[in-house]
Design an enzyme around this catalytic site. Structure first.
Site, PDB file in Angstrom:
ATOM      1  N   GLU A 147       0.834  -1.203   0.000  1.00 46.90           N
ATOM      2  CA  GLU A 147       0.000   0.000   0.000  1.00 46.90           C
ATOM      3  C   GLU A 147       0.868   1.252   0.000  1.00 46.90           C
ATOM      4  O   GLU A 147       0.555   2.240  -0.669  1.00 46.90           O
ATOM      5  CB  GLU A 147      -0.923   0.020   1.220  1.00 46.90           C
ATOM      6  N   LYS A 189     -11.949   3.758   1.609  1.00 44.23           N
ATOM      7  CA  LYS A 189     -10.815   3.076   0.990  1.00 44.23           C
ATOM      8  C   LYS A 189     -11.383   1.917   0.153  1.00 44.23           C
ATOM      9  O   LYS A 189     -11.710   0.861   0.693  1.00 44.23           O
ATOM     10  CB  LYS A 189      -9.893   2.571   2.109  1.00 44.23           C
TER      11      LYS A 189
END
Length: 120
Positions: free
Chosen positions: A22, A100
């Site tokens: 990420e 997200k």
């Protein structure tokens, strides 16, 4: 009901998350802002100087997102809220939602997210 200025679905790209990929690859985050503010003076006087600029709120959120990376979207939301209250004295409270959509979990879903409310 209180007056508010809001921004919905601001798409920002950031490198936030606990997983190494990420932080390396980054991903999209969607931000909603809802700011409680007395809009009567601006509306009655038709005076831009008596309100808060939408673009300034968007840029603040973008700059905060770019100042990371953060492990947690909770931290991103908290920093955005803090910065809004510090920069815009007319805003009484702010609700920040961070979504997200590409969370690295094994589930079929639209998004995960957090929502925080901060007041003066």
């Amino acid at each position: 009901m209180a007056d508010r200025i809001f921004i919905s679905n601001l798409c920002l790209y950031g490198f936030h998350g606990v997983m190494p990929e990420e932080k390396r690859l980054g991903q999209r985050f969607y931000i909603d802002l809802s700011c409680e503010i007395d809009l009567a003076p601006a509306g009655q006087a038709d005076d831009y100087g008596l309100t808060v600029c939408y673009d300034a709120l968007c840029k603040l959120a973008q700059n905060t997102c770019e100042s990371g990376p953060y492990d947690l979207i909770e931290t991103l939301g908290e920093r955005i809220a803090q910065n809004i209250l510090e920069q815009f004295s007319a805003i009484r409270s702010v609700r920040v939602t961070v979504r997200k959509p590409s969370a690295p979990i094994q589930a079929t879903l639209d998004h995960v997210g957090i929502e925080i409310l901060r007041q003066r």
